[in-house]
Design an enzyme around this catalytic site. Sequence first.
Site, PDB file in Angstrom:
ATOM      1  N   GLU A 116      -5.241  -4.935  10.359  1.00 31.07           N
ATOM      2  CA  GLU A 116      -4.194  -3.942  10.607  1.00 31.07           C
ATOM      3  C   GLU A 116      -4.459  -3.249  11.938  1.00 31.07           C
ATOM      4  O   GLU A 116      -5.292  -2.340  12.011  1.00 31.07           O
ATOM      5  CB  GLU A 116      -4.184  -2.880   9.497  1.00 31.07           C
ATOM      6  CG  GLU A 116      -3.899  -3.434   8.121  1.00 31.07           C
ATOM      7  CD  GLU A 116      -3.284  -2.383   7.209  1.00 31.07           C
ATOM      8  OE1 GLU A 116      -2.247  -2.692   6.600  1.00 31.07           O
ATOM      9  OE2 GLU A 116      -3.798  -1.249   7.115  1.00 31.07           O
TER      10      GLU A 116
ATOM     11  N   GLU B 243      -6.668   4.722   7.886  1.00 34.25           N
ATOM     12  CA  GLU B 243      -6.428   6.144   7.603  1.00 34.25           C
ATOM     13  C   GLU B 243      -7.644   6.763   6.928  1.00 34.25           C
ATOM     14  O   GLU B 243      -7.966   7.940   7.145  1.00 34.25           O
ATOM     15  CB  GLU B 243      -5.167   6.293   6.731  1.00 34.25           C
ATOM     16  CG  GLU B 243      -3.915   6.006   7.561  1.00 34.25           C
ATOM     17  CD  GLU B 243      -2.765   5.389   6.780  1.00 34.25           C
ATOM     18  OE1 GLU B 243      -2.765   5.454   5.546  1.00 34.25           O
ATOM     19  OE2 GLU B 243      -1.868   4.813   7.440  1.00 34.25           O
TER      20      GLU B 243
ATOM     21  N   ASN C 138       0.874  -1.174   0.000  1.00 36.76           N
ATOM     22  CA  ASN C 138       0.000   0.000   0.000  1.00 36.76           C
ATOM     23  C   ASN C 138       0.910   1.222   0.000  1.00 36.76           C
ATOM     24  O   ASN C 138       1.505   1.550   1.020  1.00 36.76           O
ATOM     25  CB  ASN C 138      -0.899  -0.027   1.248  1.00 36.76           C
ATOM     26  CG  ASN C 138      -1.743   1.229   1.363  1.00 36.76           C
ATOM     27  OD1 ASN C 138      -1.802   2.045   0.432  1.00 36.76           O
ATOM     28  ND2 ASN C 138      -2.389   1.398   2.505  1.00 36.76           N
TER      29      ASN C 138
ATOM     30  N   HIS D 133      -9.292   1.212   4.851  1.00 43.27           N
ATOM     31  CA  HIS D 133      -8.032   1.428   5.567  1.00 43.27           C
ATOM     32  C   HIS D 133      -8.289   2.364   6.751  1.00 43.27           C
ATOM     33  O   HIS D 133      -9.085   3.297   6.649  1.00 43.27           O
ATOM     34  CB  HIS D 133      -6.967   2.021   4.629  1.00 43.27           C
ATOM     35  CG  HIS D 133      -5.602   1.946   5.233  1.00 43.27           C
ATOM     36  ND1 HIS D 133      -5.178   2.848   6.171  1.00 43.27           N
ATOM     37  CD2 HIS D 133      -4.604   1.048   5.078  1.00 43.27           C
ATOM     38  CE1 HIS D 133      -3.953   2.508   6.565  1.00 43.27           C
ATOM     39  NE2 HIS D 133      -3.590   1.424   5.919  1.00 43.27           N
TER      40      HIS D 133
ATOM     41  N   GLY E 124       2.824   2.150  10.769  1.00 40.92           N
ATOM     42  CA  GLY E 124       3.801   3.230  10.646  1.00 40.92           C
ATOM     43  C   GLY E 124       4.486   3.581  11.947  1.00 40.92           C
ATOM     44  O   GLY E 124       5.157   4.610  12.042  1.00 40.92           O
TER      45      GLY E 124
ATOM     46  N   LYS F 242       0.150   4.226  -0.256  1.00 47.90           N
ATOM     47  CA  LYS F 242      -0.466   5.418   0.357  1.00 47.90           C
ATOM     48  C   LYS F 242      -0.223   6.634  -0.539  1.00 47.90           C
ATOM     49  O   LYS F 242      -0.164   6.486  -1.757  1.00 47.90           O
ATOM     50  CB  LYS F 242       0.020   5.614   1.795  1.00 47.90           C
ATOM     51  CG  LYS F 242      -0.134   4.316   2.610  1.00 47.90           C
ATOM     52  CD  LYS F 242       0.094   4.475   4.081  1.00 47.90           C
ATOM     53  CE  LYS F 242      -0.067   3.117   4.760  1.00 47.90           C
ATOM     54  NZ  LYS F 242       0.021   3.181   6.214  1.00 47.90           N
TER      55      LYS F 242
ATOM     56  N   SER G 241       3.744  -2.269  10.249  1.00 52.97           N
ATOM     57  CA  SER G 241       5.187  -2.362  10.470  1.00 52.97           C
ATOM     58  C   SER G 241       5.766  -3.727  10.094  1.00 52.97           C
ATOM     59  O   SER G 241       6.692  -4.219  10.738  1.00 52.97           O
ATOM     60  CB  SER G 241       5.536  -2.000  11.920  1.00 52.97           C
ATOM     61  OG  SER G 241       5.138  -0.665  12.187  1.00 52.97           O
TER      62      SER G 241
HETATM   63  P1  13P Z   1       3.244   0.270   7.622  1.00 53.28           P
HETATM   64  O1  13P Z   1       3.727  -1.019   6.995  1.00 53.28           O
HETATM   65  O2  13P Z   1       3.994   1.465   7.143  1.00 53.28           O
HETATM   66  O3  13P Z   1       3.138   0.159   9.108  1.00 53.28           O
HETATM   67  O4  13P Z   1       1.743   0.478   7.083  1.00 53.28           O
HETATM   68  C1  13P Z   1       0.853  -0.570   7.142  1.00 53.28           C
HETATM   69  C2  13P Z   1      -0.351  -0.192   6.392  1.00 53.28           C
HETATM   70  O5  13P Z   1      -1.096   0.696   6.782  1.00 53.28           O
HETATM   71  C3  13P Z   1      -0.627  -0.890   5.135  1.00 53.28           C
HETATM   72  O6  13P Z   1      -1.904  -0.603   4.669  1.00 53.28           O
END
Ligand code: 13P
Length: 251
Positions: free
Chosen positions: A168, A98, A9, A96, A174, A11, A214
Amino acid sequence: MRQNIVAGNWKMNKTLQEGVALASELNKILATKTLNCGVVIGVPAIHITEVVKAVDAKKIGVAAQNCANKESGAYTGEISAAMVKSTGAAYVILGHSERREYYGETNQTLKEKTDLALANGLTPIFCIGEVLKEREANKQNQVVKTQIEEALFHLSADAFAKIVLAYEPVWAIGTGKVASPEQAQEIHAYIRSVVANKYGNDVANNTSILYGGSCKPSNAKELFAKADVDGGLIGGAALNAEDFVGIIDAF
Ligand code: 13P
Protein backbone atom coordinates in the site's frame (compact mmCIF):
# COMPACT_ATOMS: atom_id res chain seq x y z
CA MET A 1 -0.55 -21.52 -6.91
CA ARG A 2 -1.30 -18.39 -4.92
CA GLN A 3 -4.82 -17.24 -4.17
CA ASN A 4 -6.34 -14.04 -5.48
CA ILE A 5 -7.94 -12.11 -2.63
CA VAL A 6 -10.08 -8.99 -2.35
CA ALA A 7 -9.96 -7.76 1.23
CA GLY A 8 -11.84 -4.81 2.66
CA ASN A 9 -10.45 -2.65 5.43
CA TRP A 10 -13.30 -0.76 7.02
CA LYS A 11 -10.92 1.19 9.27
CA MET A 12 -12.75 3.13 12.03
CA ASN A 13 -16.07 3.30 10.21
CA LYS A 14 -19.57 1.96 10.87
CA THR A 15 -21.43 1.38 14.10
CA LEU A 16 -22.10 -2.24 15.01
CA GLN A 17 -25.57 -2.10 13.42
CA GLU A 18 -24.27 -0.48 10.25
CA GLY A 19 -21.44 -2.99 10.06
CA VAL A 20 -23.72 -6.00 10.44
CA ALA A 21 -26.05 -4.51 7.81
CA LEU A 22 -23.18 -4.10 5.34
CA ALA A 23 -21.83 -7.59 6.02
CA SER A 24 -25.31 -9.08 5.59
CA GLU A 25 -25.87 -7.22 2.33
CA LEU A 26 -22.52 -8.39 1.01
CA ASN A 27 -23.26 -11.93 2.09
CA LYS A 28 -26.58 -11.87 0.27
CA ILE A 29 -25.03 -10.63 -2.97
CA LEU A 30 -22.11 -13.05 -2.87
CA ALA A 31 -24.44 -15.99 -2.17
CA THR A 32 -25.70 -15.63 -5.74
CA LYS A 33 -22.22 -15.61 -7.28
CA THR A 34 -19.43 -18.01 -8.07
CA LEU A 35 -16.35 -16.27 -6.75
CA ASN A 36 -13.02 -16.24 -8.56
CA CYS A 37 -11.15 -14.92 -5.55
CA GLY A 38 -11.10 -15.09 -1.78
CA VAL A 39 -13.04 -12.34 -0.02
CA VAL A 40 -12.12 -10.92 3.38
CA ILE A 41 -13.58 -8.05 5.37
CA GLY A 42 -11.47 -6.30 8.00
CA VAL A 43 -13.90 -4.91 10.54
CA PRO A 44 -13.59 -3.11 13.89
CA ALA A 45 -12.68 -5.67 16.56
CA ILE A 46 -15.84 -5.00 18.50
CA HIS A 47 -17.92 -6.01 15.45
CA ILE A 48 -16.21 -9.30 14.67
CA THR A 49 -18.45 -11.66 16.65
CA GLU A 50 -21.65 -10.37 15.05
CA VAL A 51 -20.17 -10.03 11.57
CA VAL A 52 -18.93 -13.63 11.70
CA LYS A 53 -22.51 -14.72 12.42
CA ALA A 54 -23.85 -12.64 9.54
CA VAL A 55 -21.67 -14.14 6.79
CA ASP A 56 -21.05 -17.50 5.19
CA ALA A 57 -17.51 -18.44 6.22
CA LYS A 58 -17.07 -20.39 3.00
CA LYS A 59 -17.37 -17.15 1.04
CA ILE A 60 -16.29 -14.34 3.36
CA GLY A 61 -13.41 -14.42 5.82
CA VAL A 62 -13.38 -11.90 8.64
CA ALA A 63 -10.28 -9.98 9.71
CA ALA A 64 -9.35 -7.86 12.68
CA GLN A 65 -7.45 -4.69 11.85
CA ASN A 66 -4.82 -5.13 14.54
CA CYS A 67 -3.83 -7.28 17.51
CA ALA A 68 -1.57 -6.75 20.49
CA ASN A 69 2.14 -7.52 20.58
CA LYS A 70 1.68 -9.13 24.00
CA GLU A 71 0.08 -12.43 24.81
CA SER A 72 -2.19 -11.34 27.70
CA GLY A 73 -2.16 -9.40 30.94
CA ALA A 74 -2.15 -5.80 32.12
CA TYR A 75 -2.34 -3.98 28.76
CA THR A 76 -5.49 -1.90 29.12
CA GLY A 77 -7.42 -1.45 25.91
CA GLU A 78 -5.43 -3.98 23.91
CA ILE A 79 -6.88 -7.01 22.13
CA SER A 80 -4.78 -10.16 21.92
CA ALA A 81 -4.39 -12.47 18.94
CA ALA A 82 -6.01 -15.25 21.00
CA MET A 83 -9.04 -13.01 21.64
CA VAL A 84 -9.31 -12.16 17.94
CA LYS A 85 -9.15 -15.84 17.06
CA SER A 86 -11.78 -16.71 19.68
CA THR A 87 -14.31 -14.38 18.01
CA GLY A 88 -14.18 -16.37 14.78
CA ALA A 89 -11.91 -14.11 12.75
CA ALA A 90 -9.50 -15.95 10.50
CA TYR A 91 -7.29 -13.01 9.49
CA VAL A 92 -5.63 -9.98 11.04
CA ILE A 93 -4.41 -6.92 9.17
CA LEU A 94 -0.99 -5.96 10.56
CA GLY A 95 1.31 -3.03 9.94
CA HIS A 96 -1.15 -0.76 8.19
CA SER A 97 0.54 2.57 7.49
CA GLU A 98 -2.06 4.34 9.63
CA ARG A 99 -1.02 2.21 12.59
CA ARG A 100 2.63 2.78 11.84
CA GLU A 101 2.12 6.54 11.53
CA TYR A 102 -0.44 7.32 14.24
CA TYR A 103 0.21 4.57 16.80
CA GLY A 104 3.96 4.23 16.57
CA GLU A 105 4.08 0.68 15.31
CA THR A 106 7.58 -0.36 14.35
CA ASN A 107 8.97 -3.32 12.45
CA GLN A 108 9.97 -4.73 15.85
CA THR A 109 6.44 -4.55 17.36
CA LEU A 110 5.06 -5.90 14.10
CA LYS A 111 7.42 -8.84 14.31
CA GLU A 112 5.97 -9.65 17.73
CA LYS A 113 2.39 -9.22 16.50
CA THR A 114 3.05 -11.46 13.52
CA ASP A 115 4.44 -14.20 15.74
CA LEU A 116 1.40 -14.05 18.02
CA ALA A 117 -1.04 -13.96 15.12
CA LEU A 118 0.55 -17.05 13.59
CA ALA A 119 0.79 -18.84 16.94
CA ASN A 120 -2.96 -18.34 17.32
CA GLY A 121 -3.83 -19.60 13.87
CA LEU A 122 -4.62 -16.23 12.30
CA THR A 123 -3.51 -15.33 8.78
CA PRO A 124 -1.72 -11.97 8.85
CA ILE A 125 -2.42 -9.58 6.01
CA PHE A 126 0.84 -7.74 6.39
CA CYS A 127 1.01 -4.19 5.01
CA ILE A 128 4.10 -2.53 3.59
CA GLY A 129 4.60 0.59 1.51
CA GLU A 130 6.47 3.83 1.13
CA VAL A 131 5.45 7.43 1.76
CA LEU A 132 5.45 10.04 -1.02
CA LYS A 133 8.87 11.46 -0.11
CA GLU A 134 10.41 8.01 -0.36
CA ARG A 135 8.75 7.39 -3.73
CA GLU A 136 9.98 10.77 -4.99
CA ALA A 137 13.50 9.83 -3.90
CA ASN A 138 13.06 6.47 -5.68
CA LYS A 139 13.58 4.65 -2.38
CA GLN A 140 10.41 2.55 -2.48
CA ASN A 141 12.18 -0.75 -3.07
CA GLN A 142 14.55 -0.26 -0.16
CA VAL A 143 11.67 0.79 2.11
CA VAL A 144 9.50 -2.27 1.44
CA LYS A 145 12.51 -4.59 1.61
CA THR A 146 13.47 -3.30 5.05
CA GLN A 147 9.86 -3.56 6.28
CA ILE A 148 9.68 -7.20 5.19
CA GLU A 149 13.17 -8.13 6.39
CA GLU A 150 12.82 -6.61 9.84
CA ALA A 151 9.28 -7.80 10.60
CA LEU A 152 9.03 -11.12 8.75
CA PHE A 153 12.35 -12.64 7.78
CA HIS A 154 12.89 -14.29 11.15
CA LEU A 155 10.04 -16.66 10.17
CA SER A 156 10.64 -20.17 8.91
CA ALA A 157 9.61 -20.83 5.31
CA ASP A 158 6.56 -22.76 6.58
CA ALA A 159 5.49 -19.84 8.74
CA PHE A 160 6.15 -17.25 6.03
CA ALA A 161 4.00 -19.27 3.64
CA LYS A 162 0.97 -18.35 5.78
CA ILE A 163 1.46 -14.59 5.28
CA VAL A 164 -0.52 -12.47 2.83
CA LEU A 165 1.35 -9.30 1.85
CA ALA A 166 -0.37 -6.03 1.00
CA TYR A 167 1.60 -3.34 -0.79
CA GLU A 168 0.00 0.00 0.00
CA PRO A 169 1.85 3.10 -1.19
CA VAL A 170 0.94 5.63 1.49
CA TRP A 171 0.57 8.39 -1.11
CA ALA A 172 -2.27 6.43 -2.72
CA ILE A 173 -4.28 5.70 0.44
CA GLY A 174 -7.51 7.65 0.59
CA THR A 175 -6.10 10.24 -1.81
CA GLY A 176 -7.81 9.13 -5.00
CA LYS A 177 -4.28 8.88 -6.45
CA VAL A 178 -3.81 5.30 -7.54
CA ALA A 179 -0.54 3.64 -8.47
CA SER A 180 -0.53 2.89 -12.17
CA PRO A 181 -0.83 -0.80 -13.02
CA GLU A 182 2.78 -0.61 -14.26
CA GLN A 183 3.99 0.94 -10.99
CA ALA A 184 2.12 -1.70 -9.01
CA GLN A 185 3.45 -4.54 -11.15
CA GLU A 186 7.01 -3.28 -10.91
CA ILE A 187 7.11 -3.16 -7.14
CA HIS A 188 5.02 -6.31 -6.63
CA ALA A 189 7.51 -8.20 -8.80
CA TYR A 190 10.32 -6.70 -6.76
CA ILE A 191 8.62 -7.74 -3.49
CA ARG A 192 8.23 -11.26 -4.84
CA SER A 193 11.93 -11.33 -5.75
CA VAL A 194 12.84 -10.29 -2.20
CA VAL A 195 10.74 -13.18 -0.87
CA ALA A 196 12.27 -15.56 -3.43
CA ASN A 197 15.80 -14.62 -2.45
CA LYS A 198 15.06 -15.50 1.14
CA TYR A 199 12.65 -18.45 0.90
CA GLY A 200 12.97 -19.68 -2.68
CA ASN A 201 10.73 -19.52 -5.73
CA ASP A 202 8.06 -21.91 -4.47
CA VAL A 203 7.25 -19.84 -1.41
CA ALA A 204 7.47 -16.60 -3.40
CA ASN A 205 5.18 -17.87 -6.16
CA ASN A 206 2.65 -18.99 -3.57
CA THR A 207 2.60 -15.66 -1.69
CA SER A 208 -0.43 -13.50 -2.41
CA ILE A 209 0.58 -9.85 -2.78
CA LEU A 210 -2.38 -7.46 -2.69
CA TYR A 211 -2.39 -3.86 -3.86
CA GLY A 212 -3.99 -1.17 -1.70
CA GLY A 213 -4.55 2.54 -2.29
CA SER A 214 -7.61 4.12 -3.96
CA CYS A 215 -8.59 0.84 -5.59
CA LYS A 216 -12.10 1.11 -7.08
CA PRO A 217 -14.35 -0.83 -9.45
CA SER A 218 -13.12 1.45 -12.25
CA ASN A 219 -9.42 0.63 -11.85
CA ALA A 220 -9.39 -2.83 -10.22
CA LYS A 221 -9.47 -4.84 -13.42
CA GLU A 222 -6.37 -3.19 -14.86
CA LEU A 223 -4.47 -3.55 -11.60
CA PHE A 224 -5.49 -7.17 -11.02
CA ALA A 225 -4.58 -8.07 -14.60
CA LYS A 226 -0.91 -7.59 -13.73
CA ALA A 227 0.98 -10.82 -13.17
CA ASP A 228 2.16 -10.07 -9.65
CA VAL A 229 -0.92 -8.25 -8.37
CA ASP A 230 -2.98 -10.90 -6.60
CA GLY A 231 -5.89 -8.76 -5.49
CA GLY A 232 -6.53 -5.71 -3.38
CA LEU A 233 -6.80 -4.30 0.11
CA ILE A 234 -9.66 -1.87 -0.18
CA GLY A 235 -10.46 1.06 2.11
CA GLY A 236 -13.13 3.57 1.06
CA ALA A 237 -14.65 1.39 -1.63
CA ALA A 238 -15.18 -1.43 0.88
CA LEU A 239 -17.66 0.71 2.80
CA ASN A 240 -20.52 0.04 0.43
CA ALA A 241 -21.51 -3.32 -0.98
CA GLU A 242 -21.93 -2.18 -4.57
CA ASP A 243 -18.39 -0.84 -4.94
CA PHE A 244 -16.82 -3.72 -3.03
CA VAL A 245 -18.64 -6.28 -5.16
CA GLY A 246 -17.61 -4.29 -8.25
CA ILE A 247 -14.00 -4.87 -7.22
CA ILE A 248 -14.59 -8.57 -6.48
CA ASP A 249 -16.13 -8.83 -9.95
CA ALA A 250 -12.85 -7.62 -11.46
CA PHE A 251 -11.66 -11.24 -11.12
P1 13P B 1 -8.35 3.48 0.26
O1 13P B 1 -8.86 2.35 -0.60
O2 13P B 1 -9.45 4.26 0.91
O3 13P B 1 -7.35 4.32 -0.46
O4 13P B 1 -7.57 2.79 1.48
C1 13P B 1 -6.64 1.80 1.21
C2 13P B 1 -6.25 1.19 2.48
O5 13P B 1 -5.61 1.80 3.32
C3 13P B 1 -6.67 -0.19 2.74
O6 13P B 1 -6.02 -0.72 3.86
